[in-house]
Write a protein that holds these residues in place. Sequence first.
Motif, mmCIF file in Angstrom:
data_model
loop_
_atom_site.group_PDB
_atom_site.id
_atom_site.type_symbol
_atom_site.label_atom_id
_atom_site.label_comp_id
_atom_site.label_asym_id
_atom_site.label_seq_id
_atom_site.Cartn_x
_atom_site.Cartn_y
_atom_site.Cartn_z
ATOM 1 N N ILE A 195 4.141 -3.158 3.095
ATOM 2 C CA ILE A 195 3.593 -1.586 2.304
ATOM 3 C C ILE A 195 2.951 -1.161 3.849
ATOM 4 O O ILE A 195 2.770 0.436 4.336
ATOM 5 C CB ILE A 195 3.141 -1.625 1.007
ATOM 6 N N ALA A 196 1.502 -1.844 4.659
ATOM 7 C CA ALA A 196 0.707 -1.513 5.573
ATOM 8 C C ALA A 196 2.042 -0.660 6.398
ATOM 9 O O ALA A 196 1.699 0.486 7.486
ATOM 10 C CB ALA A 196 0.221 -2.419 5.271
ATOM 11 N N ALA A 197 2.838 -1.631 6.439
ATOM 12 C CA ALA A 197 3.792 -1.416 8.108
ATOM 13 C C ALA A 197 4.751 -0.434 8.318
ATOM 14 O O ALA A 197 4.539 0.941 9.039
ATOM 15 C CB ALA A 197 4.098 -2.638 8.339
ATOM 16 N N ILE A 198 4.849 0.216 6.491
ATOM 17 C CA ILE A 198 5.813 1.691 6.469
ATOM 18 C C ILE A 198 4.540 3.007 6.545
ATOM 19 O O ILE A 198 5.404 3.292 6.537
ATOM 20 C CB ILE A 198 6.378 1.640 4.926
ATOM 21 N N LEU A 199 3.646 2.162 6.034
ATOM 22 C CA LEU A 199 3.030 3.962 6.297
ATOM 23 C C LEU A 199 2.615 3.934 7.580
ATOM 24 O O LEU A 199 2.117 5.399 8.107
ATOM 25 C CB LEU A 199 1.451 3.507 5.263
ATOM 26 N N SER A 227 1.105 5.670 -3.188
ATOM 27 C CA SER A 227 0.578 5.473 -1.270
ATOM 28 C C SER A 227 1.552 5.796 -0.843
ATOM 29 O O SER A 227 1.544 6.762 0.235
ATOM 30 C CB SER A 227 0.065 4.302 -1.052
ATOM 31 N N ILE A 228 2.783 5.704 -0.738
ATOM 32 C CA ILE A 228 4.028 6.039 -0.611
ATOM 33 C C ILE A 228 4.433 7.784 -0.495
ATOM 34 O O ILE A 228 4.603 8.833 0.759
ATOM 35 C CB ILE A 228 5.429 5.721 -0.278
ATOM 36 N N LEU A 229 4.493 8.209 -1.385
ATOM 37 C CA LEU A 229 4.359 9.333 -2.044
ATOM 38 C C LEU A 229 3.411 10.147 -1.774
ATOM 39 O O LEU A 229 3.800 11.273 -1.524
ATOM 40 C CB LEU A 229 5.226 9.502 -3.819
ATOM 41 N N VAL A 230 2.153 9.582 -2.017
ATOM 42 C CA VAL A 230 1.262 10.751 -1.350
ATOM 43 C C VAL A 230 1.160 11.421 -0.230
ATOM 44 O O VAL A 230 0.940 11.879 -0.231
ATOM 45 C CB VAL A 230 -0.296 10.054 -2.361
ATOM 46 N N ALA A 231 1.115 9.729 0.907
ATOM 47 C CA ALA A 231 0.821 10.412 2.331
ATOM 48 C C ALA A 231 2.575 10.861 2.984
ATOM 49 O O ALA A 231 1.705 12.328 3.194
ATOM 50 C CB ALA A 231 1.452 8.774 3.105
ATOM 51 N N SER A 232 3.728 10.894 1.716
ATOM 52 C CA SER A 232 4.507 11.644 2.442
ATOM 53 C C SER A 232 4.649 13.360 1.652
ATOM 54 O O SER A 232 4.677 14.256 3.062
ATOM 55 C CB SER A 232 5.794 11.211 1.682
ATOM 56 N N VAL A 233 3.387 12.968 0.375
ATOM 57 C CA VAL A 233 3.065 14.921 -0.103
ATOM 58 C C VAL A 233 2.250 15.426 0.975
ATOM 59 O O VAL A 233 2.286 16.697 1.406
ATOM 60 C CB VAL A 233 3.173 14.656 -1.321
ATOM 61 N N GLY A 234 1.683 14.658 1.480
ATOM 62 C CA GLY A 234 0.231 14.785 2.458
ATOM 63 C C GLY A 234 0.440 15.687 3.486
ATOM 64 O O GLY A 234 0.401 16.458 4.062
ATOM 65 N N ARG A 257 16.975 -9.981 3.787
ATOM 66 C CA ARG A 257 16.026 -10.883 2.349
ATOM 67 C C ARG A 257 14.854 -11.569 3.390
ATOM 68 O O ARG A 257 14.091 -12.674 2.980
ATOM 69 C CB ARG A 257 16.671 -12.464 2.472
ATOM 70 N N LEU A 258 14.257 -10.594 4.154
ATOM 71 C CA LEU A 258 12.961 -10.524 4.674
ATOM 72 C C LEU A 258 11.799 -10.227 3.582
ATOM 73 O O LEU A 258 12.103 -9.110 2.435
ATOM 74 C CB LEU A 258 12.776 -9.732 5.327
ATOM 75 N N GLU A 259 10.549 -11.090 3.614
ATOM 76 C CA GLU A 259 9.930 -10.652 2.539
ATOM 77 C C GLU A 259 9.028 -9.824 2.648
ATOM 78 O O GLU A 259 8.895 -9.730 3.826
ATOM 79 C CB GLU A 259 8.795 -12.239 1.870
ATOM 80 N N VAL A 260 9.194 -8.695 1.768
ATOM 81 C CA VAL A 260 7.953 -7.543 1.458
ATOM 82 C C VAL A 260 7.424 -7.878 0.341
ATOM 83 O O VAL A 260 6.862 -7.988 -0.051
ATOM 84 C CB VAL A 260 9.910 -6.761 0.200
#
Length: 724
Positions: A605-609, A554-561, A597-600
């Motif tokens: 991932i939603a926040a990162i996108l 998802s991160i790769l596709v969003a970045s490429v798009g 050491r915060l939980e990932v």
Amino acid sequence: MNKSRFLGLILTILISLVVVGITSPTVLKGIKLGLDLQGGFEILYEAEPLNEGGVVTKEALRQTAKSLMKRADQYGVAEPEIVPEGSNRIRARIAGVSDEATVREIMKKPAELTFRGPDGKIELDGSDFKEGAAKVAYDELNRPIILVEVKQKDRLADVSKRLLGQPLSIYLDDQLISSPIVQAVLTDGKATISGSYSLEEARELAEIINLGALPLKLTEKYTQSVGATLGKQSLEQTVYAGILATIFILLFMMVVYRLPGVIASVTLIVYNWGILLIYYWMHATLTLPGIAAFVLGVGMAVDANIITVERIREEMRSGKSLLSALKSGSRNSLRTIVDANLTTTLAGAVLYFVGTGAIQGFALMLILSNVFSMVTNVAFSRFMLNLLVRSGVFSKPGFFNVKEKDIRPLSEKKSFDDEHYYRIFDFVKHRKIFFSISSALTIAGIVSLLAFGFNYGVDFKAGTSMDIAVGKAVTQAEAESVLQDAGFKPESVVVGGGGERVSIRFDRVLDAEKGEANQVLTAFRDRFGDQVSAEENTVDPVIAQELGIRAIISILVASVGIILLIMLRFEWRFAVAGIVALLHDAFLVVTVFSLFRLEVNLTFIAAILTIIGYSINDTIVVFDRIRENMRFAKLRTFDDLCRLVNVSMSQTLVRSINTGLQVLVASLLLLLFGGESIRLFSLAMTLGMAFGMYSSIYIAAQLWVVLKWHAMQRKPAAPAAETA
């Protein structure tokens, strides 16, 4: 003064607010709440054949899902969502149940097809019938009937002989499907089932018999459970944060932008109402991440108003009349708004198609926010601005927060880098310092990831996590004592939320067959009372691996798009600078989570996108102004390039700060007052918004300068003016 236009403006505002006020209670009451807001559970089942050598067909999966739906209906569950997923999975969402353990136990049993005599004795079951032999036919009156064939002729003959003239009732689980009368002794192993069936009902019964009682074993691979009390608490907290954020934004707009700010506030109210109305019409499920996206959407939606009003004010200062400033300002700002919204919508679309469950709810709200923002905060807002300006009632510049002394005569010759009403800051001068700071932070992040890695949540590592709301303050020792007495040794126990919330992490999947998660909850209730509520999240190792791969994709596709989108709209150097800036923002958030050491998890991932979408949104506004000013600039030297960028960034600085401030405040309020379940999500968003403001001002455009200058050096005779 045109009184009719002014009256039209007043009526438009009044009608809008009255419609919103009258319909809002119905809309709010009719919106379907997710499990995390009303309590319940979500389970992803993996289906396997009960018998060796069997296969899981699409029909078996579909009929099993129907069977689960009927079971949930019989138990009194309101609006269960149970759908096949992929080739061998079924996803079930069950909301508002009081006895979750019992419902989960009932749900996972294989569906059982039985033929019972009048006394309730089972005479035949699904395994007695030949696979694929049942089919629909028609009797002499053209009524649908079902033709069936058994494996053992003698057994059917015996049953039909004993029950001649009596009903042989067909059950799926304990639900009666049909009660045909045995009308003859059947010696050839074939029988006809007739009754008052519609064609669809006959086909469904034939499919059930062909599937041999739906012999599928269901195994829980992913579960998420939220107690009703905890769900209600999360809803109240997040709505409270949303109300505070909306009030702040409305007041900010009215104070800073005067009359256009009032119009922007009206459009924002209509925007909020419209988003909820769309959810109501679509029967979409509103989740906790969805509310978070809604709150952030309010902050991002106001950007369209800010860009438009700032451009109108700029045109007014150049000496244009109010009407001319409105026309040119609206026209010039539209391209910027469209470009900025496209990138965020793209990130949301990727998140929707790659994500699952609550993440899709977040993505849907993000997409709707951007699309509907174009309707309200562009079209509707400009309609009202036109009525306001053309009415002539409020024509003084002060009503638009423009000072008379800043307005220059239209006849006066002006250049794109005119400094009359704003100061031009030298953003490019210290680029090496900011590049060094960002490089140092990036290196620190890489070292942190190599040394510590991520603190993966169960979404990516597999296992079971439980968040228990105790309802009273407890100590770390008390929480650990409860677990020890119950016979559990989790990997971590953290007490937070003012001492009233216990977060427990198991690196193994708690046994659903033994009801281990329920045992943990019961142990806390025995010690602290029935008010204890819990949220459980269990992920099987296979699903965890799939989620991890999906997150990377998802991160790769969003970045490429986004790269492709910017290259189409601008030039490749803008795309490179923009993608470096947004990856810089996302990586800094990742660094913070690694260091502390915060939980990932999936919401991270939603926040990162979202950060990626917002970061490029902010950067594109600056890029758009650079592209526009390139038409008037003479680019021969490096200083010319620096001047172009410094002027463009200074012209958009107020917009960048005002928009960034409102989105940042909305995110910060979610962090401070939102539900505990989205606390880490809100932290990631707050950090991302702050880093995004930094990179759009100090990284992206400066990097473009470097790339552009290298390109110009390779061309001995650069043109006097250049267009991207």
